[in-house]
Scaffold this motif. Structure first.
Motif, mmCIF file in Angstrom:
data_model
loop_
_atom_site.group_PDB
_atom_site.id
_atom_site.type_symbol
_atom_site.label_atom_id
_atom_site.label_comp_id
_atom_site.label_asym_id
_atom_site.label_seq_id
_atom_site.Cartn_x
_atom_site.Cartn_y
_atom_site.Cartn_z
ATOM 1 N N PRO A 8 56.134 82.390 25.401
ATOM 2 C CA PRO A 8 57.126 83.391 25.786
ATOM 3 C C PRO A 8 56.754 84.803 25.335
ATOM 4 N N ALA A 9 55.918 84.937 24.321
ATOM 5 C CA ALA A 9 55.509 86.268 23.857
ATOM 6 C C ALA A 9 54.658 86.991 24.904
ATOM 7 N N THR A 10 54.088 86.247 25.843
ATOM 8 C CA THR A 10 53.246 86.869 26.876
ATOM 9 C C THR A 10 54.023 87.188 28.149
ATOM 10 N N PHE A 11 55.290 86.822 28.216
ATOM 11 C CA PHE A 11 56.095 87.093 29.410
ATOM 12 C C PHE A 11 56.387 88.589 29.510
ATOM 13 N N PRO A 12 56.572 89.119 30.735
ATOM 14 C CA PRO A 12 56.813 90.558 30.897
ATOM 15 C C PRO A 12 58.211 91.004 30.462
ATOM 16 N N PHE A 13 59.087 90.064 30.110
ATOM 17 C CA PHE A 13 60.441 90.390 29.669
ATOM 18 C C PHE A 13 60.850 89.378 28.607
ATOM 19 N N PRO A 14 61.778 89.745 27.699
ATOM 20 C CA PRO A 14 62.159 88.825 26.623
ATOM 21 C C PRO A 14 62.954 87.626 27.148
ATOM 22 N N VAL A 15 62.603 86.442 26.704
ATOM 23 C CA VAL A 15 63.326 85.217 27.056
ATOM 24 C C VAL A 15 63.460 84.347 25.807
ATOM 25 N N ASP A 16 64.503 83.545 25.767
ATOM 26 C CA ASP A 16 64.649 82.602 24.660
ATOM 27 C C ASP A 16 64.637 81.162 25.148
ATOM 28 N N GLY A 17 64.373 80.970 26.447
ATOM 29 C CA GLY A 17 64.301 79.623 26.990
ATOM 30 C C GLY A 17 64.372 79.627 28.505
ATOM 31 N N LEU A 18 64.452 78.435 29.059
ATOM 32 C CA LEU A 18 64.541 78.254 30.506
ATOM 33 C C LEU A 18 65.740 77.385 30.836
#
Length: 61
Positions: A8-18
């Motif tokens: 998730p650290a490489t995603f273009p936006f912050p996420v905490d899950g799916l």
């Protein structure tokens, strides 16, 4: 599982899950619901990043 390989650290936006849901709406609805969500939804959360903070003072106005 391919999802577990994503960082998730490489995603273009912050996420905490799916959130995943069944593609078959009729089957998903047959699973019922709780008071706040339908059982056709499945959440996959990543472990939180923990940080240490230091409380310096409090200020009341």
């Amino acid at each position: 599982m391919a999802i577990a390989k994503n960082n998730p650290a490489t995603f273009p936006f912050p996420v905490d899950g799916l959130i995943m849901e069944y593609n078959d709406t009729a089957y998903g609805k047959s699973l019922g619901a709780t008071g706040h969500h339908e059982n056709r939804l499945i959440a996959l959360k990543w472990k939180d990043e923990l940080c240490t903070t230091k409380f310096l003072r409090r200020h009341f106005t």
